[in-house]
Motif scaffolding. Structure first.
Motif, short mmCIF file in Angstrom:
data_model
loop_
_atom_site.label_atom_id
_atom_site.label_comp_id
_atom_site.label_asym_id
_atom_site.label_seq_id
_atom_site.Cartn_x
_atom_site.Cartn_y
_atom_site.Cartn_z
N ALA A 25 0.83 -1.21 0.00
CA ALA A 25 0.00 0.00 0.00
C ALA A 25 0.86 1.26 0.00
O ALA A 25 0.56 2.24 -0.69
N ALA A 28 2.21 1.83 -3.44
CA ALA A 28 1.20 2.44 -4.31
C ALA A 28 1.13 3.94 -4.06
O ALA A 28 1.01 4.74 -5.01
N GLY A 29 1.24 4.36 -2.81
CA GLY A 29 1.25 5.79 -2.51
C GLY A 29 2.46 6.50 -3.07
O GLY A 29 2.35 7.61 -3.60
N GLY A 62 -3.60 3.15 -2.29
CA GLY A 62 -2.73 3.19 -1.12
C GLY A 62 -3.51 3.47 0.15
O GLY A 62 -3.25 2.85 1.20
N ALA A 89 1.15 4.27 4.86
CA ALA A 89 0.46 4.10 3.58
C ALA A 89 -0.76 5.02 3.48
O ALA A 89 -1.04 5.56 2.41
N GLY A 93 -0.85 7.70 0.58
CA GLY A 93 -1.98 7.61 -0.33
C GLY A 93 -2.78 8.89 -0.37
O GLY A 93 -3.21 9.34 -1.43
#
Length: 111
Positions: A25, A28-29, A62, A89, A93
């Motif tokens: 996660a 992804a951020g 995220g 995260a 995000g």
């Protein structure tokens, strides 16, 4: 009489499933922050809108992953549930989603 057992600390070097998903996660951020920053830097090109969508989507993913890890954690920091990474995260995000939204709104004005 109920007995409450405290969670045993897990070694920092071990990768548990909670720590793994919080890392995914957070990644992804970070990807969302990079894509959003590039979209803001290249506002005049045609790829700014695509980068803004990538940043917004990665930021939301995220945040969702970090929120899931935080909600599923049954212990605090050091227990192996990944709660610290989940909070990181969530923040990454959120920042990626904000940068993506900002790039998307600026791309609409430029186009």
């Amino acid at each position: 009489m109920s007995v409450h057992l405290l969670a045993e600390p897990i070694a920092a070097a071990s990768l548990t499933s909670g720590r793994f998903w919080s890392l995914v996660a957070a990644l992804a951020g970070v990807i969302g922050l990079i894509a959003g920053g590039l979209a803001l830097a290249r506002m005049r090109s045609g790829n700014a809108r695509r980068g803004a969508f990538v940043a917004l989507t990665a930021g939301l993913l995220g945040m969702a992953g970090g929120g899931y890890v935080v909600a599923a954690a049954e212990g605090g920091p050091g227990t192996g549930y990944g709660i610290v990474g989940g909070f990181i995260a969530l923040v990454l995000g959120l920042l990626a989603a904000i940068v993506g939204w900002l790039a998307l709104s600026r791309a609409r004005r430029v186009a």
